[in-house]
Design an enzyme around this catalytic site. Structure first.
Site, PDB file in Angstrom:
ATOM      1  N   SER A   1      -2.811  -7.771   2.728  1.00  9.37           N
ATOM      2  CA  SER A   1      -3.096  -7.652   4.165  1.00  9.37           C
ATOM      3  C   SER A   1      -3.381  -9.031   4.747  1.00  9.37           C
ATOM      4  O   SER A   1      -2.966  -9.340   5.866  1.00  9.37           O
ATOM      5  CB  SER A   1      -4.294  -6.741   4.399  1.00  9.37           C
ATOM      6  OG  SER A   1      -4.015  -5.442   3.959  1.00  9.37           O
TER       7      SER A   1
ATOM      8  N   HIS B   1       0.846  -1.209   0.000  1.00 11.66           N
ATOM      9  CA  HIS B   1       0.000   0.000   0.000  1.00 11.66           C
ATOM     10  C   HIS B   1       0.875   1.250   0.000  1.00 11.66           C
ATOM     11  O   HIS B   1       0.593   2.220  -0.719  1.00 11.66           O
ATOM     12  CB  HIS B   1      -0.887   0.039   1.257  1.00 11.66           C
ATOM     13  CG  HIS B   1      -1.890  -1.056   1.346  1.00 11.66           C
ATOM     14  ND1 HIS B   1      -2.017  -1.871   2.442  1.00 11.66           N
ATOM     15  CD2 HIS B   1      -2.848  -1.465   0.466  1.00 11.66           C
ATOM     16  CE1 HIS B   1      -3.006  -2.730   2.252  1.00 11.66           C
ATOM     17  NE2 HIS B   1      -3.523  -2.512   1.061  1.00 11.66           N
TER      18      HIS B   1
ATOM     19  N   LYS C   1     -18.751  -6.057   7.548  1.00 12.31           N
ATOM     20  CA  LYS C   1     -17.555  -6.864   7.274  1.00 12.31           C
ATOM     21  C   LYS C   1     -16.650  -6.787   8.492  1.00 12.31           C
ATOM     22  O   LYS C   1     -16.354  -5.675   8.971  1.00 12.31           O
ATOM     23  CB  LYS C   1     -16.849  -6.289   6.033  1.00 12.31           C
ATOM     24  CG  LYS C   1     -15.972  -7.298   5.319  1.00 12.31           C
ATOM     25  CD  LYS C   1     -15.390  -6.678   4.065  1.00 12.31           C
ATOM     26  CE  LYS C   1     -13.970  -7.168   3.848  1.00 12.31           C
ATOM     27  NZ  LYS C   1     -13.286  -6.438   2.794  1.00 12.31           N
TER      28      LYS C   1
ATOM     29  N   ARG D   1      -1.751  -5.861  -8.640  1.00 14.72           N
ATOM     30  CA  ARG D   1      -0.560  -6.686  -8.414  1.00 14.72           C
ATOM     31  C   ARG D   1      -0.387  -7.751  -9.481  1.00 14.72           C
ATOM     32  O   ARG D   1       0.730  -8.078  -9.875  1.00 14.72           O
ATOM     33  CB  ARG D   1      -0.657  -7.385  -7.047  1.00 14.72           C
ATOM     34  CG  ARG D   1      -0.588  -6.434  -5.884  1.00 14.72           C
ATOM     35  CD  ARG D   1      -1.076  -7.099  -4.633  1.00 14.72           C
ATOM     36  NE  ARG D   1      -2.469  -7.517  -4.788  1.00 14.72           N
ATOM     37  CZ  ARG D   1      -3.229  -7.986  -3.803  1.00 14.72           C
ATOM     38  NH1 ARG D   1      -2.712  -8.148  -2.617  1.00 14.72           N
ATOM     39  NH2 ARG D   1      -4.482  -8.309  -4.027  1.00 14.72           N
TER      40      ARG D   1
HETATM   41  O1  PNS Z   1      -8.895  -3.075   0.148  1.00 16.80           O
HETATM   42  P1  PNS Z   1     -10.152  -3.563  -0.497  1.00 16.80           P
HETATM   43  O2  PNS Z   1     -10.972  -4.339   0.513  1.00 16.80           O
HETATM   44  O3  PNS Z   1      -9.913  -4.327  -1.752  1.00 16.80           O
HETATM   45  O4  PNS Z   1     -11.008  -2.252  -0.891  1.00 16.80           O
HETATM   46  C1  PNS Z   1     -12.290  -2.356  -1.458  1.00 16.80           C
HETATM   47  C2  PNS Z   1     -12.989  -0.992  -1.557  1.00 16.80           C
HETATM   48  C3  PNS Z   1     -13.012  -0.309  -0.200  1.00 16.80           C
HETATM   49  C4  PNS Z   1     -12.272  -0.119  -2.552  1.00 16.80           C
HETATM   50  C5  PNS Z   1     -14.448  -1.265  -2.035  1.00 16.80           C
HETATM   51  O5  PNS Z   1     -15.019  -2.270  -1.266  1.00 16.80           O
HETATM   52  C6  PNS Z   1     -15.335  -0.020  -1.991  1.00 16.80           C
HETATM   53  O6  PNS Z   1     -15.154   0.914  -2.722  1.00 16.80           O
HETATM   54  N1  PNS Z   1     -16.299  -0.041  -1.047  1.00 16.80           N
HETATM   55  C7  PNS Z   1     -17.254   1.035  -0.866  1.00 16.80           C
HETATM   56  C8  PNS Z   1     -18.653   0.607  -1.279  1.00 16.80           C
HETATM   57  C9  PNS Z   1     -18.951   0.944  -2.725  1.00 16.80           C
HETATM   58  O7  PNS Z   1     -18.801   2.051  -3.167  1.00 16.80           O
HETATM   59  N2  PNS Z   1     -19.391  -0.090  -3.490  1.00 16.80           N
HETATM   60  C10 PNS Z   1     -19.779   0.087  -4.880  1.00 16.80           C
HETATM   61  C11 PNS Z   1     -18.639  -0.015  -5.860  1.00 16.80           C
HETATM   62  S1  PNS Z   1     -17.941  -1.620  -5.897  1.00 16.80           S
END
Ligand code: PNS
Length: 160
Positions: free
Chosen positions: A129, A18, A42, A91
């Protein structure tokens, strides 16, 4: 080039992968907002406040980087911060499907959203993570994967 980019994620915990993406985003944008998602449905190892403190501590005093959090839709957070640029790390090819889904969904929700994918340094392509948590849980040393302060927090969590 747009001036502000949002780098969203769970950051549970933040890793060198990150941090590598944040460094790269800082070369391209004037301001990078690290946006920690708070999803009450979650479960995470670290609470939102723990992640906020952890990341602020790791980033330190950097006027270019801001650390914040959001609950709900990412597009709402983007609008509140007057930007339509999302940065995500890519990645491997295996990341693509999930990332494409999210990028397209976000664009459907709010047009003019651009998701920029940055490739981390090769040494971090395997890093996540989840892997760092697994290593810490099993008593391994995480210093190659995450900052020492994060390693100490992980140790404390798994001691409980
Ligand atoms: O580190 P991660 O868990 O891969 O991040 C995922 C993240 C936070 C980018 C994604 O879950 C997100 O944007 N969540 C907010 C909810 C949202 O906007 N959902 C609709 C688009 S997928």
């Amino acid at each position: 080039m747009k001036r502000t980019a949002v780098y969203p994620g769970s950051f549970d915990p933040i890793t060198f992968g990150h941090l590598d993406i944040i460094k790269r985003a800082c070369v391209m944008f004037e301001r990078v907002i690290v946006a920690i998602v708070h999803n009450p449905n979650k479960s995470t190892l670290f609470s939102l406040n723990e992640r906020l403190d952890m990341i602020r501590n790791v980033i330190g005093e950097n006027p270019q980087v801001q650390v914040g959090s959001f609950e709900g839709l990412l597009v709402d957070f983007l609008m509140q911060n007057n930007t339509g640029v999302v940065v995500r790390g890519l990645r491997a090819v295996s990341d693509m499907e999930y990332e494409f889904q999210m990028a397209h969904a976000n664009r459907e929700l709010l047009k003019d959203i651009e998701t920029i994918f940055l490739m981390p340094s090769e040494e971090y392509t395997y890093l996540s993570s989840s892997i760092v948590k697994e290593i810490a849980r099993l008593g391994g040393d995480t210093k190659k994967f995450a900052p020492e302060s994060v390693g100490a927090l992980l140790k404390k969590k798994f001691k409980k």
